[in-house]
Design a protein around this motif. Structure first.
Motif, PDB file in Angstrom:
ATOM      1  N   GLY A  62       0.806  -1.218   0.000  1.00  0.00           N
ATOM      2  CA  GLY A  62       0.000   0.000   0.000  1.00  0.00           C
ATOM      3  C   GLY A  62       0.833   1.259   0.000  1.00  0.00           C
ATOM      4  N   ASP A 109       0.836   4.237  -2.732  1.00  0.00           N
ATOM      5  CA  ASP A 109       0.571   5.613  -2.304  1.00  0.00           C
ATOM      6  C   ASP A 109       1.708   6.540  -2.723  1.00  0.00           C
ATOM      7  OD1 ASP A 109      -1.812   4.921  -1.163  1.00  0.00           O
ATOM      8  OD2 ASP A 109      -1.005   4.678   0.860  1.00  0.00           O
ATOM      9  N   SER A 148      -1.274  -7.506  -6.737  1.00  0.00           N
ATOM     10  CA  SER A 148      -1.701  -6.569  -5.701  1.00  0.00           C
ATOM     11  C   SER A 148      -3.225  -6.579  -5.575  1.00  0.00           C
ATOM     12  CB  SER A 148      -1.215  -5.149  -6.038  1.00  0.00           C
ATOM     13  OG  SER A 148      -1.742  -4.214  -5.130  1.00  0.00           O
ATOM     14  N   ASP A 180      -4.687  -3.984  -4.057  1.00  0.00           N
ATOM     15  CA  ASP A 180      -5.052  -2.564  -3.967  1.00  0.00           C
ATOM     16  C   ASP A 180      -5.783  -2.137  -5.236  1.00  0.00           C
ATOM     17  OD1 ASP A 180      -4.891   0.382  -4.078  1.00  0.00           O
ATOM     18  OD2 ASP A 180      -3.621   0.148  -2.307  1.00  0.00           O
ATOM     19  N   GLN A 203      -6.000   0.662  -6.530  1.00  0.00           N
ATOM     20  CA  GLN A 203      -5.251   1.696  -7.241  1.00  0.00           C
ATOM     21  C   GLN A 203      -3.974   1.149  -7.891  1.00  0.00           C
ATOM     22  OE1 GLN A 203      -6.197   4.949  -7.603  1.00  0.00           O
ATOM     23  NE2 GLN A 203      -8.122   4.415  -6.591  1.00  0.00           N
ATOM     24  N   SER A 204      -3.764  -0.155  -7.775  1.00  0.00           N
ATOM     25  CA  SER A 204      -2.502  -0.745  -8.269  1.00  0.00           C
ATOM     26  C   SER A 204      -2.338  -0.571  -9.773  1.00  0.00           C
ATOM     27  CB  SER A 204      -2.433  -2.237  -7.905  1.00  0.00           C
ATOM     28  OG  SER A 204      -3.512  -2.942  -8.510  1.00  0.00           O
TER      29      SER A 204
END
Length: 211
Positions: A20, A24, A74, A76, A78-79
């Motif tokens: 993460g 980010d 991933s 996530d 947003q990956s």
């Protein structure tokens, strides 16, 4: 080795980051260098932007960031966006022309920021600045080594070429000398045959006269 140590610290730091936090960092990055977790260019003494990261280091960091942001590895959401940003950053920095233009534009921003800040007399080096200075020093050392290696290789190639040229000339002279020797031997042999024929003819003429 100094430069390698600094770069290894960057890789180590990236490795310790969680999935993460990497994503980010990529999404909040302000430029391609931050996206890949690499040091940004700096201005030299005359205001030129210099980037002390070589292609091998760039590729190594890119592969690490690609793995950490890959959508297939991933969870996530947003990956995918982070992964795309990594690809764009690497595409730019791995292309000679695009990288040169990008670093130039980055240098212009640095120059503008320096002018806005004003005098830097009160500036004190931080650990990051010291690490960058070590990296800069090793970059210069590596450049000198590359130039020396290039000069040495070119010199050795010139010496080899001279030796080969000398050997070829020597071989040509030897072949010419051998050819001349064969011609001389052939001429001597012809003269010997002519002398024998002349003597034989003279002997036959004397024999006819006696009879």
């Amino acid at each position: 080795e100094y430069m390698g140590t600094v770069f290894n610290r960057i890789i180590e730091k990236t490795t310790k980051m969680t999935e993460g936090s990497v994503i980010d960092t990529v999404l909040n990055a302000q430029d391609h260098f931050q996206i890949l977790g690499l040091p940004c260019p700096e201005l030299d003494d005359i205001g030129r932007p210099i980037w002390y990261v070589d292609p091998a280091q760039l590729k190594k960091t890119y592969r690490k960031m690609s793995v950490l942001t890959h959508p297939d590895k991933s969870t996530d959401p947003q990956s995918e966006k982070a992964f795309d940003l990594v690809q764009v950053a690497y595409k730019c920095l791995s292309d000679d022309q695009e990288r040169e233009q990008y670093i130039k534009e980055f240098g212009e921003k640095l120059t503008k920021a320096r002018e806005e800040v004003g005098s830097v007399n009160s500036w004190k080096p931080t650990k990051t600045d010291q690490a960058k200075e070590i990296q800069r020093h090793q970059y210069v050392v590596n450049k000198q080594r590359q130039e020396f290696t290039k000069y040495r290789d070119e010199s050795m190639n010139k010496i080899k070429e001279k030796l080969l040229s000398s050997a070829r000339k020597k071989e040509e002279k030897t072949q010419i000398a051998e050819e001349e020797k064969r011609k001389e031997e052939h001429r001597a042999e012809e003269l010997t045959h002519k002398d024998k024929r002349r003597k034989k003819k003279s002997y036959e003429s004397d024999s006819d006269s006696d009879s």
